[in-house]
Write a protein that holds these residues in place. Structure first.
Motif, short mmCIF file in Angstrom:
data_model
loop_
_atom_site.label_atom_id
_atom_site.label_comp_id
_atom_site.label_asym_id
_atom_site.label_seq_id
_atom_site.Cartn_x
_atom_site.Cartn_y
_atom_site.Cartn_z
N ASP A 30 0.85 -1.17 0.00
CA ASP A 30 0.00 0.00 0.00
C ASP A 30 0.90 1.24 0.00
OD1 ASP A 30 -2.85 1.12 0.66
OD2 ASP A 30 -1.49 2.11 2.09
N ASP A 31 0.41 2.32 -0.56
CA ASP A 31 1.21 3.55 -0.64
C ASP A 31 1.67 4.06 0.72
OD1 ASP A 31 1.02 3.58 -3.40
OD2 ASP A 31 -0.64 5.03 -3.43
N GLU A 32 0.89 3.81 1.76
CA GLU A 32 1.20 4.31 3.11
C GLU A 32 1.70 3.21 4.05
OE1 GLU A 32 1.21 7.57 3.55
OE2 GLU A 32 0.52 7.71 1.47
N ALA A 33 2.15 2.11 3.50
CA ALA A 33 2.57 0.96 4.33
C ALA A 33 3.66 1.35 5.33
CB ALA A 33 3.07 -0.17 3.43
N MET A 34 3.60 0.68 6.48
CA MET A 34 4.61 0.85 7.53
C MET A 34 5.50 -0.39 7.55
SD MET A 34 3.93 3.67 9.44
CE MET A 34 4.73 3.26 10.97
N HIS A 35 6.79 -0.18 7.87
CA HIS A 35 7.73 -1.30 7.96
C HIS A 35 8.62 -1.10 9.17
CE1 HIS A 35 10.39 -4.52 6.66
NE2 HIS A 35 11.41 -3.69 6.75
N PHE A 36 8.83 -2.18 9.93
CA PHE A 36 9.75 -2.17 11.06
C PHE A 36 10.81 -3.23 10.86
CE2 PHE A 36 11.32 -4.11 14.92
CZ PHE A 36 11.86 -3.01 15.56
N SER A 37 12.07 -2.86 11.15
CA SER A 37 13.17 -3.81 11.08
C SER A 37 14.24 -3.44 12.10
CB SER A 37 13.79 -3.79 9.67
OG SER A 37 15.00 -4.51 9.66
N LYS A 111 -3.07 -5.71 -0.63
CA LYS A 111 -1.84 -4.94 -0.47
C LYS A 111 -1.30 -5.12 0.94
CE LYS A 111 -1.65 -2.83 -4.47
NZ LYS A 111 -0.55 -2.98 -5.41
N ILE A 112 0.01 -5.13 1.05
CA ILE A 112 0.66 -5.17 2.36
C ILE A 112 0.54 -3.78 2.98
CG2 ILE A 112 2.82 -5.54 3.60
CD1 ILE A 112 3.64 -7.33 1.11
N ILE A 113 -0.05 -3.71 4.16
CA ILE A 113 -0.21 -2.42 4.82
C ILE A 113 0.81 -2.22 5.93
CG2 ILE A 113 -2.64 -2.16 4.20
CD1 ILE A 113 -3.29 -3.02 7.15
N ALA A 114 1.41 -3.31 6.39
CA ALA A 114 2.44 -3.23 7.43
C ALA A 114 3.27 -4.49 7.39
CB ALA A 114 1.82 -3.04 8.81
#
Length: 120
Positions: A30-37, A111-114
């Motif tokens: 998704d355009d506003e997706a969040m990702h943590f790593s 869509k992947i959102i996070a």
């Protein structure tokens, strides 16, 4: 969404990541997706491990693909339900020890959102 559809997104994710196809990878998000790593937190402490939006994801993964050309993930397990996929894989890089990784993809409307990465 069905667990089967979410599994197909996870398989497409691995295919895009392992071929370092950034555009295909980003198309899953998704355009506003969040990702943590945790790696993001180490390399860019100001982010506290989080990025948001496709441009931030593009920057993060392009850096990884440019600096670690041998980066490859080997899937060991995928578990899916109607709104997420839990992925277990081995992070493989030439000259480094393999690393066991778990990652969760939250999915909404195809869509992947996070996404959240976990490793030691």
């Amino acid at each position: 969404m069905s667990p089967e559809k979410n599994l197909s997104i996870a398989h497409a994710w691995f295919e895009a990541f392992n071929s370092h196809n950034l555009e295909k990878l980003l198309s899953l998000y998704d355009d506003e997706a969040m990702h943590f790593s945790p790696k993001l937190k180490i390399k860019h402490p100001e982010t506290n491990g989080y990025v948001s939006g496709k441009e931030a994801l593009r920057t993060w993964w392009q850096e990884a693909f440019d600096t670690i050309p041998s980066l490859h993930y080997k899937v060991t397990s995928l578990t899916s339900n109607p709104d997420r996929v839990f992925m277990e894989y081995i992070r493989m890089v030439t000259g480094e020890s393999d690393m066991l990784v778990a990652e969760v993809l939250e999915i909404k409307e195809n869509k992947i959102i996070a996404s959240r990465v976990y490793h030691g």
